[in-house]
Design a protein around this motif. Structure first.
Motif, PDB file in Angstrom:
ATOM      1  N   VAL A  15      11.637 -35.315   4.890  1.00  0.00           N
ATOM      2  CA  VAL A  15      12.563 -34.334   4.337  1.00  0.00           C
ATOM      3  C   VAL A  15      11.802 -33.032   4.141  1.00  0.00           C
ATOM      4  N   THR A  16      12.370 -31.922   4.596  1.00  0.00           N
ATOM      5  CA  THR A  16      11.755 -30.611   4.422  1.00  0.00           C
ATOM      6  C   THR A  16      12.285 -29.981   3.139  1.00  0.00           C
ATOM      7  N   VAL A  17      11.378 -29.580   2.277  1.00  0.00           N
ATOM      8  CA  VAL A  17      11.729 -28.982   0.995  1.00  0.00           C
ATOM      9  C   VAL A  17      11.860 -27.469   1.165  1.00  0.00           C
ATOM     10  N   ARG A  18      12.947 -26.904   0.611  1.00  0.00           N
ATOM     11  CA  ARG A  18      13.153 -25.452   0.614  1.00  0.00           C
ATOM     12  C   ARG A  18      13.575 -25.044  -0.796  1.00  0.00           C
ATOM     13  N   ILE A  19      12.588 -24.795  -1.650  1.00  0.00           N
ATOM     14  CA  ILE A  19      12.849 -24.497  -3.055  1.00  0.00           C
ATOM     15  C   ILE A  19      13.526 -23.138  -3.186  1.00  0.00           C
ATOM     16  N   LEU A  20      14.654 -23.133  -3.892  1.00  0.00           N
ATOM     17  CA  LEU A  20      15.423 -21.912  -4.121  1.00  0.00           C
ATOM     18  C   LEU A  20      15.045 -21.248  -5.440  1.00  0.00           C
ATOM     19  N   SER A  21      14.784 -22.065  -6.470  1.00  0.00           N
ATOM     20  CA  SER A  21      14.412 -21.493  -7.769  1.00  0.00           C
ATOM     21  C   SER A  21      13.710 -22.529  -8.632  1.00  0.00           C
ATOM     22  N   VAL A  22      12.931 -22.010  -9.590  1.00  0.00           N
ATOM     23  CA  VAL A  22      12.257 -22.845 -10.587  1.00  0.00           C
ATOM     24  C   VAL A  22      12.447 -22.151 -11.934  1.00  0.00           C
ATOM     25  N   GLU A  23      13.003 -22.880 -12.898  1.00  0.00           N
ATOM     26  CA  GLU A  23      13.165 -22.369 -14.259  1.00  0.00           C
ATOM     27  C   GLU A  23      12.322 -23.231 -15.179  1.00  0.00           C
ATOM     28  N   MET A  24      11.343 -22.600 -15.855  1.00  0.00           N
ATOM     29  CA  MET A  24      10.455 -23.346 -16.741  1.00  0.00           C
ATOM     30  C   MET A  24      10.743 -22.982 -18.187  1.00  0.00           C
ATOM     31  N   SER A  25      10.624 -23.998 -19.044  1.00  0.00           N
ATOM     32  CA  SER A  25      10.782 -23.798 -20.482  1.00  0.00           C
ATOM     33  C   SER A  25       9.882 -24.802 -21.183  1.00  0.00           C
ATOM     34  N   GLY A  26       8.748 -24.334 -21.653  1.00  0.00           N
ATOM     35  CA  GLY A  26       7.789 -25.225 -22.313  1.00  0.00           C
ATOM     36  C   GLY A  26       7.283 -26.292 -21.372  1.00  0.00           C
ATOM     37  N   SER A  27       7.524 -27.547 -21.720  1.00  0.00           N
ATOM     38  CA  SER A  27       7.020 -28.660 -20.903  1.00  0.00           C
ATOM     39  C   SER A  27       8.090 -29.231 -19.978  1.00  0.00           C
ATOM     40  N   THR A  28       9.176 -28.474 -19.742  1.00  0.00           N
ATOM     41  CA  THR A  28      10.212 -28.914 -18.806  1.00  0.00           C
ATOM     42  C   THR A  28      10.439 -27.848 -17.745  1.00  0.00           C
ATOM     43  N   ALA A  29      10.944 -28.282 -16.608  1.00  0.00           N
ATOM     44  CA  ALA A  29      11.260 -27.359 -15.519  1.00  0.00           C
ATOM     45  C   ALA A  29      12.462 -27.884 -14.752  1.00  0.00           C
ATOM     46  N   LYS A  30      13.276 -26.948 -14.253  1.00  0.00           N
ATOM     47  CA  LYS A  30      14.388 -27.291 -13.378  1.00  0.00           C
ATOM     48  C   LYS A  30      14.101 -26.665 -12.026  1.00  0.00           C
ATOM     49  N   VAL A  31      14.086 -27.491 -10.989  1.00  0.00           N
ATOM     50  CA  VAL A  31      13.842 -27.034  -9.626  1.00  0.00           C
ATOM     51  C   VAL A  31      15.139 -27.188  -8.836  1.00  0.00           C
ATOM     52  N   ARG A  57      21.406 -29.291   5.086  1.00  0.00           N
ATOM     53  CA  ARG A  57      21.416 -28.431   3.900  1.00  0.00           C
ATOM     54  C   ARG A  57      22.014 -29.206   2.719  1.00  0.00           C
ATOM     55  N   MET A  58      21.140 -29.834   1.933  1.00  0.00           N
ATOM     56  CA  MET A  58      21.587 -30.646   0.801  1.00  0.00           C
ATOM     57  C   MET A  58      21.051 -30.052  -0.503  1.00  0.00           C
ATOM     58  N   LEU A  59      21.965 -29.647  -1.369  1.00  0.00           N
ATOM     59  CA  LEU A  59      21.585 -29.069  -2.653  1.00  0.00           C
ATOM     60  C   LEU A  59      21.058 -30.165  -3.572  1.00  0.00           C
ATOM     61  N   VAL A  60      19.899 -29.919  -4.175  1.00  0.00           N
ATOM     62  CA  VAL A  60      19.264 -30.884  -5.069  1.00  0.00           C
ATOM     63  C   VAL A  60      18.800 -30.153  -6.324  1.00  0.00           C
ATOM     64  N   HIS A  61      19.103 -30.741  -7.483  1.00  0.00           N
ATOM     65  CA  HIS A  61      18.588 -30.244  -8.754  1.00  0.00           C
ATOM     66  C   HIS A  61      17.640 -31.308  -9.293  1.00  0.00           C
ATOM     67  N   ALA A  62      16.413 -30.935  -9.595  1.00  0.00           N
ATOM     68  CA  ALA A  62      15.439 -31.876 -10.137  1.00  0.00           C
ATOM     69  C   ALA A  62      14.926 -31.366 -11.477  1.00  0.00           C
ATOM     70  N   MET A  63      14.931 -32.250 -12.457  1.00  0.00           N
ATOM     71  CA  MET A  63      14.368 -31.928 -13.762  1.00  0.00           C
ATOM     72  C   MET A  63      12.984 -32.562 -13.831  1.00  0.00           C
ATOM     73  N   LEU A  64      12.002 -31.784 -14.251  1.00  0.00           N
ATOM     74  CA  LEU A  64      10.632 -32.263 -14.366  1.00  0.00           C
ATOM     75  C   LEU A  64      10.148 -32.121 -15.793  1.00  0.00           C
ATOM     76  N   VAL A  65       9.223 -33.014 -16.179  1.00  0.00           N
ATOM     77  CA  VAL A  65       8.611 -32.987 -17.501  1.00  0.00           C
ATOM     78  C   VAL A  65       7.108 -33.053 -17.313  1.00  0.00           C
ATOM     79  N   ARG A  66       6.391 -32.208 -18.064  1.00  0.00           N
ATOM     80  CA  ARG A  66       4.927 -32.226 -17.970  1.00  0.00           C
ATOM     81  C   ARG A  66       4.369 -33.358 -18.834  1.00  0.00           C
ATOM     82  N   ASP A  67       3.526 -34.184 -18.237  1.00  0.00           N
ATOM     83  CA  ASP A  67       2.857 -35.275 -18.941  1.00  0.00           C
ATOM     84  C   ASP A  67       1.767 -34.667 -19.818  1.00  0.00           C
TER      85      ASP A  67
END
Length: 85
Positions: A15-31, A57-67
């Protein structure tokens, strides 16, 4: 994955990743990503015959947390909201 393996299904391609945006807030991020999975999918594990093919072209929202123990980012939630990207 265990059920797929037991059913004789494997995956193929990349799968080829094409990141559109990254929003960070403290130890979380939305990609927000617009993945190209048109060269990936499921296949018969024995024969290699393709069973599915992903979309270009598949829209994906991923929530990340910093360990906090080691600083690495880990995916905590993945959504496929549909729609164009």
């Amino acid at each position: 994955m265990e059920r797929q393996k037991a059913a004789g299904i494997t995956t193929y391609g990349q799968v080829t990743v094409r990141i559109l945006s990254v929003e960070m807030s403290g130890s979380t991020a939305k990609v927000v990503d617009c993945q190209d999975a048109s060269h990936a999918g499921q296949a018969d594990a024995r024969t290699g015959a393709k069973k599915t093919v992903g979309v270009a072209r598949m829209l994906v929202h991923a929530m990340l947390v910093r360990d906090t123990a080691n600083g690495t980012w880990k995916v905590s939630k993945t959504e496929f909201p549909g729609g164009a990207c």
